[in-house]
Design an enzyme around this catalytic site. Structure first.
Site, PDB file in Angstrom:
ATOM      1  N   GLU A  50       0.839  -1.206   0.000  1.00  0.00           N
ATOM      2  CA  GLU A  50       0.000   0.000   0.000  1.00  0.00           C
ATOM      3  C   GLU A  50       0.874   1.256   0.000  1.00  0.00           C
ATOM      4  OE1 GLU A  50      -1.583   2.823   3.229  1.00  0.00           O
ATOM      5  OE2 GLU A  50      -2.064   0.748   3.743  1.00  0.00           O
ATOM      6  N   HIS A  51       1.930   1.254   0.812  1.00  0.00           N
ATOM      7  CA  HIS A  51       2.848   2.399   0.847  1.00  0.00           C
ATOM      8  C   HIS A  51       3.549   2.570  -0.508  1.00  0.00           C
ATOM      9  CE1 HIS A  51       3.463   3.740   5.196  1.00  0.00           C
ATOM     10  NE2 HIS A  51       2.476   2.871   5.260  1.00  0.00           N
ATOM     11  N   GLU A 127       6.771   3.727  11.725  1.00  0.00           N
ATOM     12  CA  GLU A 127       5.353   3.544  12.042  1.00  0.00           C
ATOM     13  C   GLU A 127       5.166   2.434  13.075  1.00  0.00           C
ATOM     14  OE1 GLU A 127       1.115   2.796   9.640  1.00  0.00           O
ATOM     15  OE2 GLU A 127       3.021   2.760   8.553  1.00  0.00           O
TER      16      GLU A 127
END
Length: 420
Positions: A50-51, A127
């Site tokens: 996704e990143h 993160e």
């Protein structure tokens, strides 16, 4: 408002809802591949992918992806859950074709530049570190792991740092080849959209792609364990879970109304009894979450080391008591909260687009709001009491604790309390 659906020969599902009076639209691609579709050695790769979708394609640089949407005043984002990954944008009506072009480009044509992989690897590791430093965030990952240990449903979406540190271009490309076929995608748009225009553009972009076949998903098995993490914090973070219904279970709406009555607001049982009457915590709530084959009723609270024993005892007492004396007024209030929350939430095109995509993925259709409202209204007090009794009597519990946890009872004690 009219919902229209089209399925292309290769399996891509397209659903739109025109919302008269709006000048903007939300459009996105929902891929039915998330954390639970990963093999153990892939844990975290769906989120990594996704990143990387925003880090450059065969047609656009990372900067161009952001600029093209923001130049027209829109925004673009994505998220990964356990059951799907979504890429979406919100733009003005005239810019819907641009948004679909950018989204389809990042989903279908990522280049996975090795230099960008290294940059984003560090971002994701940061993160992960941030999550570990946020007790009322990480505790839900630990609770999920305690409920479903050693299986896909229990693994964290971010993945462990050692896995993320090892992923390379071939790993990302392999996950795309395995899961990112048109038959595993839903194109959903709501707001100022024209269904036929969206379908024509989608046919041109997605139409030539071959299907990849259905993904294999490991069936969830509730095991119910305990995880305690000792740390010198100001508070003990407490999360208790009981197995709830999946999306296809007839108890779905009853469980949601039960959790709303127990801890869905300031008037709820847990908030009133534990915070307002006893002052044992600042934050306490209950919520229901569901997947296709399982679900979870969760109670969370943060309290002091000295108060954790009393808080746990009162929580168990209230969970048990609901089976005997949940009132008509409480159920009516929870129904009203649930119905209003659903309808208010769907006033935005982004919420409408997500609702349609998720319903298509779960049910193969989009139930109208009247049907959903009727199912909420059909839940009565006897149903909630019966569900509460079956829930606490099931013995299917899991527990996560973080902080100065010495005074907290063990999971076995909580189970015994529920069974007594």
């Amino acid at each position: 408002m009219t919902i229209e659906q089209t399925t292309l020969p290769n399996g891509l599902r397209i659903v739109t809802e025109n919302m008269p009076g709006l000048a903007s639209a939300s459009i996105g691609v929902w891929v039915t591949a998330g954390g639970r579709h990963e093999r153990p050695e892939q844990n975290g790769i769906a989120h990594f992918l996704e990143h990387m979708a925003f880090k450059g394609t065969t047609r656009r640089t990372a900067l161009q992806i952001a600029e093209e949407i923001e130049d027209v005043g829109g925004y673009i984002n994505a998220y990964t859950s356990r059951d799907m990954t979504a890429y979406y944008a919100r733009v003005l009506q005239a810019d819907v074709p641009l948004a679909l072009d950018v989204i389809s480009d990042i989903v279908l044509n990522p280049i996975f530049d090795p230099r960008e992989i290294e940059v984003e690897r560090h971002v994701i590791l940061q993160e992960i570190g941030q999550a570990l430093d946020t007790p009322d965030d990480i505790i839900f990952d630990w609770l999920q792991e305690a409920a479903y240990p050693d299986q896909a449903m229990g693994r964290t979406i971010l993945g462990p740092a050692e896995r993320v540190s090892a992923f390379g271009r071939a790993d990302l490309a392999g996950f795309v080849a395995e899961h990112y076929g048109p038959d595993q995608m839903i194109l959903s748009a709501a707001g100022a959209v024209d269904h036929d225009v969206v379908v024509r553009q989608a046919e041109a972009v997605f139409g030539p792609l071959p299907p990849v076949g259905a993904s294999t998903v490991q069936k969830a098995r509730w095991m119910g364990a305990e995880r305690r993490e000792v740390k010198d914090l100001e508070q003990v973070h407490f999360a208790l879970a009981l197995e709830g219904p999946g999306y296809l279970d007839p108890d779905l709406y009853t469980a949601q109304i039960y959790s709303m009555a127990m801890g869905g607001g300031m008037s709820s049982r847990l908030f009133q009894k534990i915070r307002e009457e006893r002052g044992l915590c600042y934050s306490i709530f209950a919520q229901a979450g569901s997947y296709e084959d399982t679900g979870m009723i969760t109670v969370y609270a943060g309290t002091s080391e000295a108060e954790i024993g009393a808080l746990c005892g009162l929580t168990i007492d209230e969970l048990k008591r609901a089976a005997d004396d949940m009132s008509e007024a409480e159920v009516a209030r929870a129904r009203a909260q649930m119905k209003a929350g659903m309808l208010m939430g769907l006033e935005s095109p982004s919420s409408r687009a997500e609702r349609m995509a998720r319903n298509l993925a779960i049910y193969g259709r989009v139930p109208d709001l009247a049907e959903a409202t009727a199912r909420i209204e059909a839940v009565n007090t006897a149903m909630v009491r019966d569900y509460a009794g079956r829930l606490v009597g099931s013995g299917k519990t899991a527990l996560a604790l973080y902080g100065p946890v010495a005074g907290a009872p063990a999971l076995a004690q909580l189970r015994d309390g529920l069974a007594a």
